[in-house]
Every structure is written in structure tokens, then in C-alpha cells.
Scaffold this motif. Sequence first.
Motif, PDB file in Angstrom:
ATOM      1  N   TYR A   1       0.818  -1.205   0.000  1.00  0.00           N
ATOM      2  CA  TYR A   1       0.000   0.000   0.000  1.00  0.00           C
ATOM      3  C   TYR A   1       0.859   1.265   0.000  1.00  0.00           C
ATOM      4  CZ  TYR A   1      -4.393  -2.481   0.454  1.00  0.00           C
ATOM      5  OH  TYR A   1      -5.486  -3.273   0.203  1.00  0.00           O
ATOM      6  N   TYR A   2       2.064   1.182   0.532  1.00  0.00           N
ATOM      7  CA  TYR A   2       2.981   2.312   0.448  1.00  0.00           C
ATOM      8  C   TYR A   2       3.361   2.563  -1.008  1.00  0.00           C
ATOM      9  CZ  TYR A   2       6.913   5.358   1.624  1.00  0.00           C
ATOM     10  OH  TYR A   2       7.770   6.427   1.726  1.00  0.00           O
ATOM     11  N   ALA A   3       3.541   1.492  -1.773  1.00  0.00           N
ATOM     12  CA  ALA A   3       3.834   1.634  -3.200  1.00  0.00           C
ATOM     13  C   ALA A   3       2.650   2.261  -3.936  1.00  0.00           C
ATOM     14  CB  ALA A   3       4.181   0.275  -3.804  1.00  0.00           C
ATOM     15  N   VAL A   4       1.435   1.851  -3.574  1.00  0.00           N
ATOM     16  CA  VAL A   4       0.239   2.435  -4.195  1.00  0.00           C
ATOM     17  C   VAL A   4       0.159   3.929  -3.897  1.00  0.00           C
ATOM     18  CG1 VAL A   4      -2.285   2.419  -4.221  1.00  0.00           C
ATOM     19  CG2 VAL A   4      -1.033   0.262  -4.137  1.00  0.00           C
ATOM     20  N   LEU A   5       0.404   4.305  -2.640  1.00  0.00           N
ATOM     21  CA  LEU A   5       0.382   5.721  -2.285  1.00  0.00           C
ATOM     22  C   LEU A   5       1.517   6.470  -2.964  1.00  0.00           C
ATOM     23  CD1 LEU A   5      -0.494   5.601   1.532  1.00  0.00           C
ATOM     24  CD2 LEU A   5      -2.009   6.075  -0.397  1.00  0.00           C
ATOM     25  N   GLY A   6       2.631   5.779  -3.208  1.00  0.00           N
ATOM     26  CA  GLY A   6       3.728   6.409  -3.939  1.00  0.00           C
ATOM     27  C   GLY A   6       3.310   6.800  -5.348  1.00  0.00           C
ATOM     28  N   SER A   7       2.509   5.955  -5.992  1.00  0.00           N
ATOM     29  CA  SER A   7       2.008   6.289  -7.330  1.00  0.00           C
ATOM     30  C   SER A   7       1.059   7.484  -7.275  1.00  0.00           C
ATOM     31  CB  SER A   7       1.313   5.072  -7.951  1.00  0.00           C
ATOM     32  OG  SER A   7       0.070   4.812  -7.300  1.00  0.00           O
ATOM     33  N   VAL A   8       0.292   7.586  -6.181  1.00  0.00           N
ATOM     34  CA  VAL A   8      -0.613   8.731  -6.016  1.00  0.00           C
ATOM     35  C   VAL A   8       0.191  10.015  -5.851  1.00  0.00           C
ATOM     36  CG1 VAL A   8      -2.391   9.769  -4.555  1.00  0.00           C
ATOM     37  CG2 VAL A   8      -2.439   7.314  -5.026  1.00  0.00           C
ATOM     38  N   ALA A   9       1.231   9.956  -5.026  1.00  0.00           N
ATOM     39  CA  ALA A   9       2.084  11.134  -4.805  1.00  0.00           C
ATOM     40  C   ALA A   9       2.790  11.540  -6.095  1.00  0.00           C
ATOM     41  CB  ALA A   9       3.101  10.838  -3.703  1.00  0.00           C
ATOM     42  N   LEU A  10       3.245  10.556  -6.875  1.00  0.00           N
ATOM     43  CA  LEU A  10       3.905  10.857  -8.141  1.00  0.00           C
ATOM     44  C   LEU A  10       2.937  11.531  -9.108  1.00  0.00           C
ATOM     45  CD1 LEU A  10       6.414  10.646  -9.913  1.00  0.00           C
ATOM     46  CD2 LEU A  10       5.673   8.350 -10.587  1.00  0.00           C
ATOM     47  N   GLY A  11       1.707  11.043  -9.157  1.00  0.00           N
ATOM     48  CA  GLY A  11       0.700  11.676 -10.004  1.00  0.00           C
ATOM     49  C   GLY A  11       0.407  13.105  -9.581  1.00  0.00           C
ATOM     50  N   LEU A  12       0.439  13.365  -8.268  1.00  0.00           N
ATOM     51  CA  LEU A  12       0.224  14.720  -7.758  1.00  0.00           C
ATOM     52  C   LEU A  12       1.349  15.649  -8.191  1.00  0.00           C
ATOM     53  CD1 LEU A  12      -1.331  16.713  -5.934  1.00  0.00           C
ATOM     54  CD2 LEU A  12      -0.025  15.809  -4.000  1.00  0.00           C
ATOM     55  N   LEU A  13       2.573  15.148  -8.188  1.00  0.00           N
ATOM     56  CA  LEU A  13       3.716  15.972  -8.597  1.00  0.00           C
ATOM     57  C   LEU A  13       3.721  16.220 -10.100  1.00  0.00           C
ATOM     58  CD1 LEU A  13       6.554  14.376  -6.412  1.00  0.00           C
ATOM     59  CD2 LEU A  13       5.387  16.549  -6.030  1.00  0.00           C
ATOM     60  N   VAL A  14       3.360  15.204 -10.872  1.00  0.00           N
ATOM     61  CA  VAL A  14       3.395  15.325 -12.329  1.00  0.00           C
ATOM     62  C   VAL A  14       2.265  16.204 -12.849  1.00  0.00           C
ATOM     63  CG1 VAL A  14       3.192  14.045 -14.502  1.00  0.00           C
ATOM     64  CG2 VAL A  14       4.570  13.121 -12.641  1.00  0.00           C
ATOM     65  N   SER A  15       1.057  15.999 -12.321  1.00  0.00           N
ATOM     66  CA  SER A  15      -0.100  16.751 -12.809  1.00  0.00           C
ATOM     67  C   SER A  15      -1.034  17.089 -11.650  1.00  0.00           C
ATOM     68  CB  SER A  15      -0.846  15.939 -13.874  1.00  0.00           C
ATOM     69  OG  SER A  15      -1.975  16.640 -14.343  1.00  0.00           O
ATOM     70  N   PRO A  16      -0.774  18.193 -10.941  1.00  0.00           N
ATOM     71  CA  PRO A  16      -1.639  18.571  -9.813  1.00  0.00           C
ATOM     72  C   PRO A  16      -3.096  18.777 -10.226  1.00  0.00           C
ATOM     73  CG  PRO A  16       0.401  19.843  -9.807  1.00  0.00           C
ATOM     74  CD  PRO A  16       0.360  19.107 -11.107  1.00  0.00           C
ATOM     75  N   GLY A  17      -3.328  19.262 -11.454  1.00  0.00           N
ATOM     76  CA  GLY A  17      -4.697  19.491 -11.900  1.00  0.00           C
ATOM     77  C   GLY A  17      -5.489  18.206 -12.028  1.00  0.00           C
ATOM     78  N   LYS A  18      -4.854  17.155 -12.540  1.00  0.00           N
ATOM     79  CA  LYS A  18      -5.516  15.859 -12.656  1.00  0.00           C
ATOM     80  C   LYS A  18      -5.688  15.200 -11.286  1.00  0.00           C
ATOM     81  CE  LYS A  18      -6.083  15.048 -17.168  1.00  0.00           C
ATOM     82  NZ  LYS A  18      -7.370  14.668 -17.772  1.00  0.00           N
ATOM     83  N   ALA A  19      -4.722  15.415 -10.396  1.00  0.00           N
ATOM     84  CA  ALA A  19      -4.766  14.778  -9.085  1.00  0.00           C
ATOM     85  C   ALA A  19      -5.730  15.466  -8.132  1.00  0.00           C
ATOM     86  CB  ALA A  19      -3.362  14.748  -8.472  1.00  0.00           C
ATOM     87  N   LEU A  20      -6.038  16.735  -8.382  1.00  0.00           N
ATOM     88  CA  LEU A  20      -6.963  17.488  -7.529  1.00  0.00           C
ATOM     89  C   LEU A  20      -8.055  18.102  -8.405  1.00  0.00           C
ATOM     90  CD1 LEU A  20      -4.274  19.284  -5.337  1.00  0.00           C
ATOM     91  CD2 LEU A  20      -5.699  17.356  -4.619  1.00  0.00           C
ATOM     92  N   PRO A  21      -8.864  17.274  -9.041  1.00  0.00           N
ATOM     93  CA  PRO A  21      -9.843  17.783 -10.020  1.00  0.00           C
ATOM     94  C   PRO A  21     -11.042  18.446  -9.351  1.00  0.00           C
ATOM     95  CG  PRO A  21     -10.116  15.420  -9.757  1.00  0.00           C
ATOM     96  CD  PRO A  21      -8.939  15.803  -8.911  1.00  0.00           C
ATOM     97  N   ASP A  22     -11.662  19.355 -10.096  1.00  0.00           N
ATOM     98  CA  ASP A  22     -12.875  20.019  -9.596  1.00  0.00           C
ATOM     99  C   ASP A  22     -14.040  19.050  -9.495  1.00  0.00           C
ATOM    100  OD1 ASP A  22     -11.519  22.412  -9.474  1.00  0.00           O
ATOM    101  OD2 ASP A  22     -12.073  23.004 -11.517  1.00  0.00           O
ATOM    102  N   LEU A  23     -13.995  17.985 -10.320  1.00  0.00           N
ATOM    103  CA  LEU A  23     -15.080  17.001 -10.304  1.00  0.00           C
ATOM    104  C   LEU A  23     -15.248  16.386  -8.926  1.00  0.00           C
ATOM    105  CD1 LEU A  23     -17.168  15.313 -11.896  1.00  0.00           C
ATOM    106  CD2 LEU A  23     -15.328  13.685 -12.402  1.00  0.00           C
ATOM    107  N   TYR A  24     -14.154  16.239  -8.185  1.00  0.00           N
ATOM    108  CA  TYR A  24     -14.187  15.677  -6.829  1.00  0.00           C
ATOM    109  C   TYR A  24     -14.039  16.774  -5.766  1.00  0.00           C
ATOM    110  CZ  TYR A  24     -13.930  10.877  -8.565  1.00  0.00           C
ATOM    111  OH  TYR A  24     -14.203   9.672  -9.184  1.00  0.00           O
ATOM    112  N   GLY A  25     -14.325  18.001  -6.140  1.00  0.00           N
ATOM    113  CA  GLY A  25     -14.249  19.089  -5.178  1.00  0.00           C
ATOM    114  C   GLY A  25     -12.846  19.394  -4.716  1.00  0.00           C
ATOM    115  N   GLY A  26     -11.849  19.157  -5.569  1.00  0.00           N
ATOM    116  CA  GLY A  26     -10.472  19.436  -5.205  1.00  0.00           C
ATOM    117  C   GLY A  26      -9.848  18.395  -4.293  1.00  0.00           C
ATOM    118  N   ARG A  27     -10.504  17.259  -4.132  1.00  0.00           N
ATOM    119  CA  ARG A  27      -9.958  16.181  -3.299  1.00  0.00           C
ATOM    120  C   ARG A  27      -8.968  15.351  -4.106  1.00  0.00           C
ATOM    121  NH1 ARG A  27     -15.010  12.991  -1.130  1.00  0.00           N
ATOM    122  NH2 ARG A  27     -13.432  12.020   0.195  1.00  0.00           N
TER     123      ARG A  27
END
Length: 429
Positions: A145-171
Amino acid sequence: MAENLTRGPELEQTLPGAAPRPAGTPKIVGIVWGLLVLNTLGSAGAKTIVPLPRSLIQMVTMGSLVAAFALALAVNQRVRVRSSAYVLLLSLLLVSSVISSASLESGTGALFRCFRLTLFIGTLWLLTRWWDGSLTFVRYHIRMYYAVLGSVALGLLVSPGKALPDLYGGRLVGALWPLTPPQIGQYAAVIIGLTVLLVIGKRTDRTSAVLVIVPSLVLLALTHTRTATLGLLLGLALAIGSLILTSAPARRFFTWAVLISVVAAVGFASALQTWFLRGQSQENFSSLTGRAKVWNALLAAPRTTGEKAFGVGLGDKSFGGLPIDNSWLAVYNEQGLIGVTLVAAIIIVLGGVALLRPPSLQRACAIFLISYCAIASYTEAGLGDASPYLLHLALAASLLAAPVRATPLALPEAPRRHVPRWARRSEGS
């Protein structure tokens, strides 16, 4: 980092009465556990940076389950299993699911989901051979699960807009793999809780723990997931409470946690309230973000006697095109009152066994996992089908398993020497 978790001199010692394991658990068992985690990640979620067809995601997740079963069978060719009330109850739930799905009221997909659940439970049966009450599977759980969260963190660094979309209220969502905020919050909360308990039990160093806990806390905060946060806090409170009488570090941690909580509640009350409400109106918050409307409609829907007893078959955990988001109502809808009874028996049996065990780190980890799943079941579905929640409970069952008793090794008898008759006569004289 995460690999250091649960490592320590204590792990190398064999429990009293336990079978010696000089080679330890085969590494392939950890791979199997990781494949089970991959299978339960799901195939629906946010839009990713690189669009992934749902058919491809389903192929990966289902392929990981088939591979997990094949590898588990390869490493346990003689199919040696240990008795497990948890997996036995899951097997009974599978039988109930097959009966309810046979009518195809939920479509042919119900039978496919039964097949998936069969492979999932079969893999768990094969893994019970290594369920001995040690922390081995905790290490697998945290690492994956740490590896899974690592992929989430990497996605946040690469594309903050995709990782924090308005569709989910910025979550926060998964930008590389489609993960929803509740999923990310769940994974973060579980590994935070387990790592905190390992620190209290002195089974990992603080540096490794900080590298896991701090990033996971940041991701949990960005998801704004209330269920995961409450599950983490209440689960840890119960788990640490089970250690207070026997562990000085647990008492110190509990004291500091209470003081910090009081200070945070007084000094940051406004900020905490804003984070907790997520900008929702009082009406929306009181209806649990619209969940209550779906629940009321599900309970009010007419059902035959058979549907009340067995449900309508395994589906996508929705009613009227809307997610049910409640494990008990989802099980009632798909597996009926029989399914609800079996799921309740799972929670009660695991909780009862945990309460009967003497205080220990393994028991505390199991209490945390059981408590978290029970709390999350109110606003999240997953206790009736192959899901991370069933995997969390499987980890709890492995922690509560009795150590394997050692069997004395039978030494080969020394070959008898043939004594000639003349030598025996001379000895007799």
C-alpha cells in the motif's frame, strides 16, 4: 524504508511452542499478497493523465488475481491449509453468493464476480499455511500500500490538476491509476495505524516510520476523507488501549496523543471544522452526502422472500444507478439476510478471538484492522465481495492465528551391526 518495517531482533526469535522457520516465509508469498492488493484496487475512478481503458484495467486486476492463485498453488503444491474460521465463513458467504447469483437477476456479471470471489478465497486458503501469528504479512501489507500511495504522490507531482480535479471538489485522486479519494484515504489510514503500532511495539526504527507516516498523513489530509480519518483515530484508540496495561510506550503515546488532540481541538477548531465539512451544506452533511436517500430507497423497495433471504446476486454495489456506500445494505441487497448474518459473524468472531488473546502487538494490530473495517462499513461497501476490506480482515486473521506447534524430528535409527557368532561366543566367555 518501508522494507524496514516490522524488522527487528524480535522477529528472528521463534515463539514458544512454535515451529522453527529457518528459511522464513517464502518470498513468493509476499508476491501473492501484493497481487491480491493489486486485484482489489478496482477499475473505476478519476480520469488519469494517460487515459486507461477500463477493459485494460480489468484485465490487469483480474490477471493479478489469476496469477496470485497460480503462484499460491505453486508454492503450496500439496495444498496444506490451516483451519481458519474467517476463511470458512467467507466460503459460506461464497456459497450464498452463488445461490443468489444463479438466477442472473443481476446479469451474467454476477457469475463472473462469483468466480472472482472463488479465486480470492481459494488464494487465502492456500496462504493460511503461513498464518502463524507473526508480523510477516503486516510487512507485506504496508509495503504494497505504500507503493500504491507512492504512485498517487507521483501523479500529484506530475499533474496537480488531474490529481486534484474540480469534479471531486479538489480532493486528491489517483492521476496515474484511477483511485478515488475514499480509496486513497483508506490505504493511507491503514498503513499509518499499522506503522504507529509497530513503533510502539519497537518493531521498526523511527526514521523508517516517519518516512511512511508523514507522507501518508499529507495524502490523507488531501483526500478530505472523514470515514478514513475517524476509522484511523478510533481504531488506534482501541488498539493502543489494549496495550496500555502492559506497554509503557503505549501509555506514553496515548498521553501525548490526548494532549495534542486537546490543543488541536482548541487552537485549530475552525480549520478542523472547515476540513471536516468540505464546504457542504448542513442538509447535505446530515444526509451523509446523499447516501441516506439511496439507503431509504433500497430499504423501501419491494422484495420477494427469496430476495430477502439470498439477495439479487453480486453486482456493482449500486441501487438505482447510485452507489450504496454501506457494506451492510450492499450485502443485504446482493446476498440477502443470510449474507448479512455471515458478515456479522465474521466481525464478531474476529473481534471475539482478539479480545480473548493476551495483550500483544499482533493483537493490537488485529484490533485496529477489525475496528477500522467495522467503522468504515457504515459509509463504504466491500465486506461482501473481494475488496481491500476483506484483505484487511484476512491480515487480522493471520495475526490472530495460533503459532504452528513444533513436531519433534524423528532421527533415523542407527544401522545395527552384524556381530559374527564367533565374536559373540568370545564375548560370552
